[in-house]
Motif scaffolding. Structure first.
Motif, PDB file in Angstrom:
ATOM      1  N   ASN A 184       0.825  -1.209   0.000  1.00 19.03           N
ATOM      2  CA  ASN A 184       0.000   0.000   0.000  1.00 19.03           C
ATOM      3  C   ASN A 184       0.863   1.265   0.000  1.00 19.03           C
ATOM      4  O   ASN A 184       0.496   2.263  -0.602  1.00 19.03           O
ATOM      5  N   ASN A 185       1.988   1.194   0.683  1.00 14.30           N
ATOM      6  CA  ASN A 185       2.821   2.385   0.865  1.00 14.30           C
ATOM      7  C   ASN A 185       3.807   2.635  -0.265  1.00 14.30           C
ATOM      8  O   ASN A 185       4.200   3.775  -0.496  1.00 14.30           O
ATOM      9  N   ASP A 186       4.228   1.571  -0.963  1.00 19.58           N
ATOM     10  CA  ASP A 186       5.282   1.719  -1.980  1.00 19.58           C
ATOM     11  C   ASP A 186       5.133   0.640  -3.052  1.00 19.58           C
ATOM     12  O   ASP A 186       5.998  -0.221  -3.202  1.00 19.58           O
ATOM     13  N   ALA A 187       4.031   0.705  -3.799  1.00 22.18           N
ATOM     14  CA  ALA A 187       3.691  -0.346  -4.775  1.00 22.18           C
ATOM     15  C   ALA A 187       4.780  -0.561  -5.824  1.00 22.18           C
ATOM     16  O   ALA A 187       4.972  -1.680  -6.300  1.00 22.18           O
ATOM     17  N   TYR A 188       5.502   0.501  -6.200  1.00 21.86           N
ATOM     18  CA  TYR A 188       6.497   0.375  -7.269  1.00 21.86           C
ATOM     19  C   TYR A 188       7.931   0.270  -6.756  1.00 21.86           C
ATOM     20  O   TYR A 188       8.852   0.170  -7.550  1.00 21.86           O
ATOM     21  N   GLY A 189       8.109   0.301  -5.462  1.00 22.56           N
ATOM     22  CA  GLY A 189       9.457   0.234  -4.899  1.00 22.56           C
ATOM     23  C   GLY A 189       9.605  -0.993  -4.020  1.00 22.56           C
ATOM     24  O   GLY A 189       9.678  -2.121  -4.503  1.00 22.56           O
ATOM     25  N   ASP A 190       9.582  -0.766  -2.707  1.00 18.18           N
ATOM     26  CA  ASP A 190       9.762  -1.861  -1.749  1.00 18.18           C
ATOM     27  C   ASP A 190       8.621  -2.868  -1.779  1.00 18.18           C
ATOM     28  O   ASP A 190       8.742  -3.951  -1.219  1.00 18.18           O
ATOM     29  N   GLY A 191       7.512  -2.534  -2.447  1.00 22.52           N
ATOM     30  CA  GLY A 191       6.370  -3.430  -2.521  1.00 22.52           C
ATOM     31  C   GLY A 191       6.392  -4.420  -3.673  1.00 22.52           C
ATOM     32  O   GLY A 191       5.371  -5.019  -3.980  1.00 22.52           O
ATOM     33  N   TRP A 192       7.546  -4.605  -4.308  1.00 21.74           N
ATOM     34  CA  TRP A 192       7.637  -5.611  -5.381  1.00 21.74           C
ATOM     35  C   TRP A 192       7.303  -6.981  -4.805  1.00 21.74           C
ATOM     36  O   TRP A 192       7.450  -7.222  -3.607  1.00 21.74           O
ATOM     37  N   LEU A 193       6.834  -7.896  -5.657  1.00 12.76           N
ATOM     38  CA  LEU A 193       6.427  -9.229  -5.207  1.00 12.76           C
ATOM     39  C   LEU A 193       7.485 -10.302  -5.456  1.00 12.76           C
ATOM     40  O   LEU A 193       7.872 -11.025  -4.550  1.00 12.76           O
ATOM     41  N   PHE A 194       7.924 -10.425  -6.718  1.00 15.26           N
ATOM     42  CA  PHE A 194       8.873 -11.482  -7.066  1.00 15.26           C
ATOM     43  C   PHE A 194       9.619 -11.114  -8.340  1.00 15.26           C
ATOM     44  O   PHE A 194       9.215 -10.214  -9.067  1.00 15.26           O
ATOM     45  N   SER A 195      10.711 -11.843  -8.578  1.00 15.00           N
ATOM     46  CA  SER A 195      11.474 -11.704  -9.825  1.00 15.00           C
ATOM     47  C   SER A 195      11.373 -13.011 -10.609  1.00 15.00           C
ATOM     48  O   SER A 195      11.368 -14.091 -10.020  1.00 15.00           O
ATOM     49  N   ILE A 196      11.316 -12.871 -11.932  1.00 13.93           N
ATOM     50  CA  ILE A 196      11.198 -14.022 -12.839  1.00 13.93           C
ATOM     51  C   ILE A 196      12.333 -13.989 -13.860  1.00 13.93           C
ATOM     52  O   ILE A 196      12.622 -12.935 -14.431  1.00 13.93           O
ATOM     53  N   ARG A 197      12.943 -15.163 -14.088  1.00  7.97           N
ATOM     54  CA  ARG A 197      13.863 -15.319 -15.216  1.00  7.97           C
ATOM     55  C   ARG A 197      13.006 -15.714 -16.407  1.00  7.97           C
ATOM     56  O   ARG A 197      12.312 -16.719 -16.393  1.00  7.97           O
TER      57      ARG A 197
END
Length: 129
Positions: A93-106
């Motif tokens: 809620n506070n930082d959807a595009y920064g610290d709020g990332w979910l996962f990384s995909i190759r």
């Protein structure tokens, strides 16, 4: 109106994608999505090493209002997850595009990135919602 960074790509289901390094992208949910969901209280992330096809449900976010599936915006293998969300889902809620990332995909297929919406197209998509 929600923030929509111009350097990201987006899906119709409100996930964002950021190119991290060659063949790897970071994924999260858009500011619009977190606003619609309300206060987030739980995040279920995929396992590292799991593989998903484009469009597969791969995670869940729960708010005080509803639970919502998160879909893989591209095909590939999960190589990293945001462990901080387990204890503090409100980061979304506070930082959807920064610290709020979910996962990384190759990526299995880098061409799938070209199928995602740019910021302008996503802005139009959100306006139609």
């Amino acid at each position: 109106m929600s923030e929509i960074p111009s350097d990201l790509r987006f899906t119709e289901s409100h996930e964002w994608v950021s190119q991290e390094e060659e063949g790897v992208v970071k994924v999260g949910i858009s500011d619009h999505a977190q606003e619609q969901l309300g206060d987030l209280v739980f995040v279920e992330l995929p396992d590292e090493g799991a593989t998903f096809g484009k469009g597969d449900a791969c995670a869940v976010v729960e708010s005080v209002k509803a639970a919502s599936d998160i879909y893989a915006p591209v095909s590939g293998e999960i190589i990293d997850v945001n462990e901080a969300l387990a204890d503090t889902p409100e980061i979304l809620n506070n930082d959807a595009y920064g610290d709020g990332w979910l996962f990384s995909i190759r990526l299995d297929n880098a061409g799938e990135l070209d199928e995602l919406m740019d910021a302008d197209a996503y802005r139009e998509h959100v306006a139609e919602d």
